[in-house]
Design an enzyme around this catalytic site. Structure first.
Site, short mmCIF file in Angstrom:
data_model
loop_
_atom_site.label_atom_id
_atom_site.label_comp_id
_atom_site.label_asym_id
_atom_site.label_seq_id
_atom_site.Cartn_x
_atom_site.Cartn_y
_atom_site.Cartn_z
N THR A 189 0.85 -1.20 0.00
CA THR A 189 0.00 0.00 0.00
C THR A 189 0.88 1.25 0.00
OG1 THR A 189 -1.57 -1.28 1.31
CG2 THR A 189 -2.00 1.09 1.10
N GLU A 205 9.13 0.28 12.04
CA GLU A 205 7.84 0.97 11.84
C GLU A 205 7.34 1.54 13.17
OE1 GLU A 205 6.07 -1.66 8.11
OE2 GLU A 205 5.58 -2.25 10.13
N GLY A 256 3.45 -5.79 10.55
CA GLY A 256 4.63 -6.65 10.55
C GLY A 256 4.56 -7.78 9.54
N GLY A 297 5.21 -7.57 6.60
CA GLY A 297 6.44 -7.43 5.80
C GLY A 297 7.70 -7.54 6.64
N ASP A 317 1.69 4.80 6.98
CA ASP A 317 2.01 3.38 6.81
C ASP A 317 0.72 2.58 6.62
OD1 ASP A 317 3.43 1.02 6.67
OD2 ASP A 317 4.24 1.12 8.70
C1 5RP Z 1 5.09 -4.29 6.99
C2 5RP Z 1 3.73 -3.88 7.41
C3 5RP Z 1 2.77 -3.48 6.34
O1 5RP Z 1 2.31 -2.20 6.60
C4 5RP Z 1 1.62 -4.43 6.35
O2 5RP Z 1 2.13 -5.76 6.20
C5 5RP Z 1 0.63 -4.13 5.24
O3 5RP Z 1 1.22 -4.38 4.02
P1 5RP Z 1 0.44 -4.23 2.64
O4 5RP Z 1 0.21 -2.78 2.42
O5 5RP Z 1 1.39 -4.86 1.64
O6 5RP Z 1 -0.84 -5.01 2.76
O7 5RP Z 1 3.40 -3.82 8.56
O8 5RP Z 1 5.86 -4.74 8.06
#
Ligand code: 5RP
Length: 226
Positions: free
Chosen positions: A39, A109, A101, A103, A87
């Protein structure tokens, strides 16, 4: 006849829409805290439209993307408090508490979120839940040496930790994705997890919840404040 996008393509469109909506909160000359994930990647692509003074990245992946666009990435230790952190999240509840988390960037973060005056979270509607942790596991960053000990402690708390095989965090640690924890009282569980020796950080963002949530729905972008 126009074709409907596949669910995956539609979700990607929603991510792009919420990223576009977030642009309105970013001011020229800001030092922006930038999160991690697909995102936020949509937002990063749009950042050249804003004249940022610089950015603080929440992961090496994000840092590389920002630098590739010519955006100066600054060390948090030298910029003091940030006005804004943006975020994504893996889950968000109606109190704007989060699980993050997915990712693996949760520690940095959380540091950048804590060091920012405002945290705007961007999600598509698939991330909205009434209770955190029922579907998405809580990622827990653990010192490698403490992995088995922490896993046993988590099991004693009723959790089912799953070692994220082959993944090492930016800080050289490992992740235990933990299912079945009772996250109804998110702040309490966040503090309890932090108290386990060997835990570096956990993916419950209750003490550092979002201040503002932009949620992309089929009906448009909804904004929720805490
Ligand atoms: C990474 C995160 C991301 O913000 C979370 O996993 C959401 O990711 P995405 O936007 O790909 O769905 O916390 O550590």
């Amino acid at each position: 006849m126009s074709q409907q996008p596949s669910p995956a393509n539609r979700q990607q469109q929603l991510k792009q829409e919420v990223a576009r909506a977030a642009l309105t909160y970013i001011e020229d000359d800001m030092i922006l805290g930038v999160g991690t994930g697909s995102t936020v990647n949509c937002l990063i692509e749009l950042l050249p439209r804003v004249r940022l003074r610089g950015a603080v990245a929440s992961s090496q992946v994000t840092q590389d993307k920002l630098e590739a666009l010519g955006i100066e990435v600054m060390d948090l230790n030298f910029v003091g408090e940030l006005d804004l952190y943006i975020d994504g999240a893996d889950e968000v509840n109606p109190n704007l508490q989060l699980i993050k988390g997915g990712g693996g960037a949760l520690t940095r973060e959380k540091i950048v979120a804590a060091a920012s005056k405002e945290f705007i979270c961007l999600v598509d509607e698939s991330k909205w839940v009434t209770t955190l942790g029922r579907e998405f596991p809580v990622p827990i960053e653990v010192l490698p040496q403490a992995r088995s000990y922490v896993a046993r402690e988590l099991a004693r708390m009723g959790g089912e930790p799953v070692y994220r095989e082959g993944f090492v965090t930016d800080y050289g640690n490992v992740i235990l994705d933990t299912y079945d924890l009772d996250v109804q009282r998110a702040s309490e569980m966040e503090a309890r997890l932090n108290n386990i020796v060997g835990v570096v950080c956990n993916g419950i963002f209750a003490a550092n919840q979002a201040d503002k949530l932009l949620i992309a729905k089929e009906t448009g972008i909804e904004t929720l404040l805490r």
